[in-house]
Design an enzyme around this catalytic site. Structure first.
Site, PDB file in Angstrom:
ATOM      1  N   GLY A  38       0.812  -1.221   0.000  1.00 35.84           N
ATOM      2  CA  GLY A  38       0.000   0.000   0.000  1.00 35.84           C
ATOM      3  C   GLY A  38       0.837   1.259   0.000  1.00 35.84           C
ATOM      4  O   GLY A  38       0.471   2.269   0.612  1.00 35.84           O
ATOM      5  N   ARG A  63       0.466   5.746  -1.724  1.00 40.09           N
ATOM      6  CA  ARG A  63      -0.044   7.012  -1.173  1.00 40.09           C
ATOM      7  C   ARG A  63      -0.128   6.910   0.346  1.00 40.09           C
ATOM      8  O   ARG A  63       0.098   5.863   0.941  1.00 40.09           O
ATOM      9  CB  ARG A  63      -1.418   7.349  -1.756  1.00 40.09           C
ATOM     10  N   GLY A  64      -0.482   8.027   0.967  1.00 38.47           N
ATOM     11  CA  GLY A  64      -0.761   8.038   2.400  1.00 38.47           C
ATOM     12  C   GLY A  64       0.392   7.622   3.284  1.00 38.47           C
ATOM     13  O   GLY A  64       1.551   7.989   3.063  1.00 38.47           O
ATOM     14  N   GLY A 106       1.744   4.648   3.758  1.00 37.12           N
ATOM     15  CA  GLY A 106       2.715   3.781   3.103  1.00 37.12           C
ATOM     16  C   GLY A 106       3.743   4.567   2.315  1.00 37.12           C
ATOM     17  O   GLY A 106       4.949   4.275   2.359  1.00 37.12           O
ATOM     18  N   LYS A 154      -1.489  -1.650  -5.520  1.00 39.12           N
ATOM     19  CA  LYS A 154      -2.335  -1.928  -6.683  1.00 39.12           C
ATOM     20  C   LYS A 154      -2.312  -0.807  -7.708  1.00 39.12           C
ATOM     21  O   LYS A 154      -2.557  -1.035  -8.892  1.00 39.12           O
ATOM     22  CB  LYS A 154      -3.785  -2.155  -6.230  1.00 39.12           C
ATOM     23  N   ASP A 198      -1.534  -7.050  -5.572  1.00 43.29           N
ATOM     24  CA  ASP A 198      -2.753  -7.179  -4.778  1.00 43.29           C
ATOM     25  C   ASP A 198      -2.409  -8.155  -3.660  1.00 43.29           C
ATOM     26  O   ASP A 198      -2.093  -9.322  -3.919  1.00 43.29           O
ATOM     27  CB  ASP A 198      -3.887  -7.731  -5.650  1.00 43.29           C
ATOM     28  N   TYR A 233     -14.793  -4.719  10.842  1.00 45.03           N
ATOM     29  CA  TYR A 233     -13.506  -4.035  10.674  1.00 45.03           C
ATOM     30  C   TYR A 233     -12.599  -4.300  11.879  1.00 45.03           C
ATOM     31  O   TYR A 233     -11.401  -4.575  11.717  1.00 45.03           O
ATOM     32  CB  TYR A 233     -13.730  -2.540  10.500  1.00 45.03           C
ATOM     33  N   LYS A 293      -8.714  -5.863  11.901  1.00 43.43           N
ATOM     34  CA  LYS A 293      -7.550  -5.137  12.409  1.00 43.43           C
ATOM     35  C   LYS A 293      -6.968  -5.802  13.659  1.00 43.43           C
ATOM     36  O   LYS A 293      -5.742  -5.904  13.799  1.00 43.43           O
ATOM     37  CB  LYS A 293      -7.919  -3.679  12.711  1.00 43.43           C
TER      38      LYS A 293
END
Length: 280
Positions: free
Chosen positions: A17, A20-21, A23, A42, A74, A168, A172
């Site tokens: 990942g 962006r962000g 990662g 991805k 992926d 969720y 996690k």
């Protein structure tokens, strides 16, 4: 930001990942310290709403002094993850760390969660920790400072988290429980396994599109705070942190950071930040 030490020079870090962000921020932080970065995500083509691709981050990694390997991956695809790790090891001579950053989020209860969304969260979150570890362990055993770092929260089984967000939360907390097990499984092999979670909301696409909207950025910190905390973990030797469920702010305070103002998306509101999910 925490100053770089050069401790990661020549080390190879496989980041999921990473387009962006958080990662991306981790990738760039480590690259600036001289690390080789496998950018496993991805996004190979530009997205109309989301900035960043594996190729744009690869260019940024090289611009700050690291070596980059963009890989379209992926994390649900066992064969592709296996191929990507083999390519990483072949390109850079091994793998020293895996950062499980890729994630899927849907803040709904069981009744409101469609099966396909449930399956997506479990496979991208908890199952991916198993899969990347399973495939990376042979490479990590050859490293003298190996790490598996997963971005997941401390286990918190309070009803206020489980009731509205059960699916969720399971995905996690599953990441964290697997990490706790891996820490014990791999302790004698010298592989450090930790989890990391932000004390506050982090200004990312997940906050903008899955949790609320861009207004929440005013109550958030920048991804750099997680990148700096991840860096501190990855330069730590001798399994000192293995098995711990770490919080970015707490770890950075332990490492000497006392002023977090500049990490705020809006420094003027640095004392009006929202606490992240699963934390009290």
């Amino acid at each position: 930001m925490t100053p770089n030490t050069g401790a990661l020079k020549g080390r190879t870090i496989f980041v999921t990942g990473a387009s962006r962000g958080i990662g991306r921020a981790i990738a760039l932080k480590c690259a600036a310290d001289g690390a080789n970065i496998a950018i496993a995500a991805k996004s190979a083509e530009p997205h109309p709403k989301l900035s960043g691709t594996i190729h744009s981050v690869a260019a940024e990694v090289e611009a700050v002094g690291g070596r980059a390997l963009p890989l379209q991956v992926d994390v649900r695809d066992e064969q592709r993850v296996e191929e990507a790790m083999a390519q990483t090891a072949e390109t850079f001579g091994g793998i020293d760390a895996v950062v499980n950053n890729a994630g899927a989020i849907n803040l709904t209860n069981v009744e409101s969660t469609e099966p396909k969304r449930y399956d997506l969260m479990q496979s991208i979150n908890s199952r991916a920790v198993y899969l990347t570890a399973h495939l990376a362990i042979p490479y990590l055993k050859a490293s003298d400072c190996a790490h598996i770092l997963s971005l997941s929260p401390p286990v918190n089984l309070q009803a206020k988290w489980l009731g509205p967000y059960g699916p969720y939360a399971l995905s996690k907390f599953g990441m964290t429980i697997l990490s706790m097990g891996l820490a014990e499984e791999l302790r004698e092999a010298g592989i450090s396994v930790t989890t990391l979670w932000p004390r506050t909301l982090i200004a990312t696409a997940a906050i903008e599109f899955a949790v609320g909207n861009r207004k929440l950025f005013e109550q958030s910190r920048k991804p750099a705070v997680m990148a700096d905390a991840a860096y501190e973990i990855l330069i730590t030797q001798d399994n000192v942190l293995s098995g711990r469920q770490l919080i970015d702010e707490v770890l950075l305070a332990e490492r000497g950071v006392s002023d977090f103002t500049d990490y705020a998306h809006n420094p003027a509101r640095a004392h009006q930040l929202a606490v992240d999910l699963f934390l009290d």
